[in-house]
Design an enzyme around this catalytic site. Structure first.
Site, PDB file in Angstrom:
ATOM      1  N   TYR A   1      -4.432   4.160   6.491  1.00 47.29           N
ATOM      2  CA  TYR A   1      -4.830   3.469   7.733  1.00 47.29           C
ATOM      3  C   TYR A   1      -5.975   4.214   8.421  1.00 47.29           C
ATOM      4  O   TYR A   1      -6.911   3.594   8.939  1.00 47.29           O
ATOM      5  CB  TYR A   1      -3.639   3.328   8.689  1.00 47.29           C
ATOM      6  CG  TYR A   1      -2.574   2.408   8.157  1.00 47.29           C
ATOM      7  CD1 TYR A   1      -2.826   1.057   7.999  1.00 47.29           C
ATOM      8  CD2 TYR A   1      -1.324   2.881   7.791  1.00 47.29           C
ATOM      9  CE1 TYR A   1      -1.867   0.202   7.488  1.00 47.29           C
ATOM     10  CE2 TYR A   1      -0.351   2.038   7.275  1.00 47.29           C
ATOM     11  CZ  TYR A   1      -0.630   0.705   7.130  1.00 47.29           C
ATOM     12  OH  TYR A   1       0.324  -0.141   6.618  1.00 47.29           O
TER      13      TYR A   1
ATOM     14  N   LYS B   1       0.855  -1.185   0.000  1.00 44.28           N
ATOM     15  CA  LYS B   1       0.000   0.000   0.000  1.00 44.28           C
ATOM     16  C   LYS B   1       0.886   1.228   0.000  1.00 44.28           C
ATOM     17  O   LYS B   1       2.049   1.108   0.432  1.00 44.28           O
ATOM     18  CB  LYS B   1      -0.951   0.021   1.203  1.00 44.28           C
ATOM     19  CG  LYS B   1      -0.347  -0.295   2.575  1.00 44.28           C
ATOM     20  CD  LYS B   1       0.798   0.500   3.122  1.00 44.28           C
ATOM     21  CE  LYS B   1       0.610   1.957   3.348  1.00 44.28           C
ATOM     22  NZ  LYS B   1       1.844   2.620   3.905  1.00 44.28           N
TER      23      LYS B   1
HETATM   24  P1  NAD Z   1      12.245   2.406   1.683  1.00 44.96           P
HETATM   25  O1  NAD Z   1      12.584   3.774   1.195  1.00 44.96           O
HETATM   26  O2  NAD Z   1      12.833   1.951   2.953  1.00 44.96           O
HETATM   27  O3  NAD Z   1      12.571   1.327   0.568  1.00 44.96           O
HETATM   28  C1  NAD Z   1      12.295   1.547  -0.793  1.00 44.96           C
HETATM   29  C2  NAD Z   1      13.094   0.606  -1.656  1.00 44.96           C
HETATM   30  O4  NAD Z   1      12.874   0.938  -3.017  1.00 44.96           O
HETATM   31  C3  NAD Z   1      14.618   0.719  -1.413  1.00 44.96           C
HETATM   32  O5  NAD Z   1      15.176  -0.572  -1.423  1.00 44.96           O
HETATM   33  C4  NAD Z   1      15.112   1.521  -2.607  1.00 44.96           C
HETATM   34  O6  NAD Z   1      16.437   1.209  -2.961  1.00 44.96           O
HETATM   35  C5  NAD Z   1      14.137   1.075  -3.680  1.00 44.96           C
HETATM   36  N1  NAD Z   1      14.028   2.058  -4.764  1.00 44.96           N
HETATM   37  C6  NAD Z   1      14.132   1.780  -6.075  1.00 44.96           C
HETATM   38  N2  NAD Z   1      14.019   2.891  -6.814  1.00 44.96           N
HETATM   39  C7  NAD Z   1      13.876   3.913  -5.953  1.00 44.96           C
HETATM   40  C8  NAD Z   1      13.744   5.326  -6.118  1.00 44.96           C
HETATM   41  N3  NAD Z   1      13.704   5.888  -7.326  1.00 44.96           N
HETATM   42  N4  NAD Z   1      13.618   6.066  -5.007  1.00 44.96           N
HETATM   43  C9  NAD Z   1      13.609   5.524  -3.769  1.00 44.96           C
HETATM   44  N5  NAD Z   1      13.739   4.174  -3.562  1.00 44.96           N
HETATM   45  C10 NAD Z   1      13.886   3.392  -4.652  1.00 44.96           C
HETATM   46  O7  NAD Z   1      10.633   2.344   1.732  1.00 44.96           O
HETATM   47  P2  NAD Z   1       9.719   1.335   2.561  1.00 44.96           P
HETATM   48  O8  NAD Z   1       9.341   1.985   3.833  1.00 44.96           O
HETATM   49  O9  NAD Z   1      10.321  -0.016   2.582  1.00 44.96           O
HETATM   50  O10 NAD Z   1       8.396   1.342   1.667  1.00 44.96           O
HETATM   51  C11 NAD Z   1       8.266   0.562   0.483  1.00 44.96           C
HETATM   52  C12 NAD Z   1       6.773   0.258   0.236  1.00 44.96           C
HETATM   53  O11 NAD Z   1       6.282  -0.480   1.345  1.00 44.96           O
HETATM   54  C13 NAD Z   1       5.886   1.500   0.136  1.00 44.96           C
HETATM   55  O12 NAD Z   1       4.820   1.260  -0.728  1.00 44.96           O
HETATM   56  C14 NAD Z   1       5.372   1.662   1.547  1.00 44.96           C
HETATM   57  O13 NAD Z   1       4.156   2.368   1.665  1.00 44.96           O
HETATM   58  C15 NAD Z   1       5.192   0.210   1.941  1.00 44.96           C
HETATM   59  N6  NAD Z   1       5.213  -0.005   3.396  1.00 44.96           N
HETATM   60  C16 NAD Z   1       4.197  -0.708   3.926  1.00 44.96           C
HETATM   61  C17 NAD Z   1       4.146  -0.924   5.285  1.00 44.96           C
HETATM   62  C18 NAD Z   1       3.021  -1.731   5.855  1.00 44.96           C
HETATM   63  O14 NAD Z   1       2.868  -1.716   7.073  1.00 44.96           O
HETATM   64  N7  NAD Z   1       2.246  -2.425   5.058  1.00 44.96           N
HETATM   65  C19 NAD Z   1       5.152  -0.428   6.113  1.00 44.96           C
HETATM   66  C20 NAD Z   1       6.206   0.272   5.526  1.00 44.96           C
HETATM   67  C21 NAD Z   1       6.224   0.487   4.158  1.00 44.96           C
END
Ligand code: NAD
Length: 349
Positions: free
Chosen positions: A205, A121
């Protein structure tokens, strides 16, 4: 055989010969915070699936994950050669855990590779993106699940049931909040082009709290965006407040923020009330009702339960708890919220 054919729809040869698996192989796309801290550890506890592969743009991460999780070299992809995953029988499901602006591209590519898809999401920045993702999965005959972990949590299911059973009569008023203080100053959550902004992130949420507590879809919304850190939140909102109206007449006041720690849901019915706090945490969601009922079901790992239940739906070809259509329902409201902010008026959904 029919089940196996569905599982291996990406490759007709494999579909004809492969035995039905008792554990599906998942490839995580994007090895950031959520994959590293939550999904990979949860995949050590799942019973119906395991971490079979990874897709990353960072070679150093590929090396580290390969060693830590014993991932064979042939199951490691980058964003360029990702489409070759179509030929890999170890991978049944691609789990897209990238910034929201990239969800559409990778969901569509995964579907075209014949793999079932889990997508984090918010599903995507626009309704048009969500519809394209649903359509790609339909035409390639693969399932699409959105990572709404809370819908797999018995504590959340408990308040959904109160609405369904009309235990306290009709819902009259809801207060729903989800936010945390994000200290980062240069992250995709602060960039419009990558699908940032609190509304899609924590906002879903707060929105889900209202949608799931009524069991209805909102018909109108009025919203206001604000920020206390304009130097950081230049392109997107830090805080969003939105008021929803539901067909039954129920109303919800919702708040979400990257600047405030808050996580609760209060529902006032005709003949009682229900409170959850927290309402959308990874664990420990709990609540109480006006008749003394306590909601407090322990759960080992929300993410493990989510992935196992979604895998069972794939294996048995049954309905998913949160399919693409559910992600789309939220994004429809999110789009209306941004329209309301732009016009300063209530928007019909
Ligand atoms: P994050 O920034 O920690 O990770 C993002 C990943 O995408 C990294 O590995 C990064 O290298 C990669 N990436 C590739 N191209 C990119 C670019 N152009 N810019 C930035 N990053 C790039 O983010 P996250 O917190 O892991 O979130 C990722 C997804 O997971 C999102 O959709 C977020 O909403 C979702 N999420 C969901 C929950 C949940 O509880 N369901 C919790 C956290 C995150």
């Amino acid at each position: 055989m029919a089940g196996a054919a569905t599982l291996f729809s990406g490759n007709p040869l494999l579909a004809a010969t492969a035995p039905k698996k008792d554990k599906l192989g998942i490839a995580l796309v994007g090895l950031g915070y959520y994959s590293t801290d939550l999904l990979a550890p949860a995949l050590q506890q799942t019973e119906k699936c395991y971490l079979a592969g990874i897709v990353t743009g960072t070679p150093a991460k590929a090396e580290a994950w390969k060693t830590k999780y014993n991932i064979p070299e042939k199951n490691i992809y980058n964003y360029q050669n990702f489409d070759q995953i179509a030929k890999n029988p170890d991978i049944d499901i691609v789990y897209v855990v990238l910034p929201p602006s990239m969800h559409r591209e990778f969901v569509v590519r995964a579907a075209k590779a014949g793999k079932h898809v889990f997508c984090e999401k918010p599903m995507a920045p626009s309704v048009a993106d969500c519809e394209a993702m649903i359509s790609a999965c339909k035409s390639n005959k693969v399932k699409l699940a959105i990572g709404y972990r809370c819908q797999h949590d018995p504590n959340i299911q408990a308040y959904m049931k109160v609405a369904k059973d009309q235990k306290f009569g009709k819902v009259k008023m809801i207060n729903s909040a989800a936010g945390y203080f994000d200290a980062r100053t240069d992250h995709w959550k602060q960039k419009k082009s990558l699908g940032g902004g609190v509304m899609g992130d924590m906002g879903v949420y707060a929105l889900q709290g209202a949608r799931l507590a009524t069991g209805e879809e909102p018909v109108s919304v009025i919203a206001q965006a604000s920020t206390t850190r304009p130097d950081i939140y230049k392109e997107v909102e830090e805080t969003m407040m939105f008021m929803l109206e539901f067909p039954s007449g129920a109303r919800a006041a919702c708040q979400t923020s990257f600047g405030i720690n808050m996580n609760y849901l209060q529902v006032n019915y005709e003949k009682g009330w229900l409170k959850m706090e927290p309402q959308s945490a990874y664990n420990g969601n709990k609540g109480s009702m006006s008749d003394g009922t306590i909601i407090n079901f322990p759960i080992k790992s929300q993410q493990a339960k989510q992935m196992d239940e979604d895998c069972l739906a794939i294996m048995n070809n049954t309905d998913l708890i949160a399919p693409g259509e559910e992600g789309l329902r939220d994004i429809r409201v999110v789009e209306a919220i941004y329209k309301s902010v732009a016009s300063g008026k209530a928007v019909k959904i």
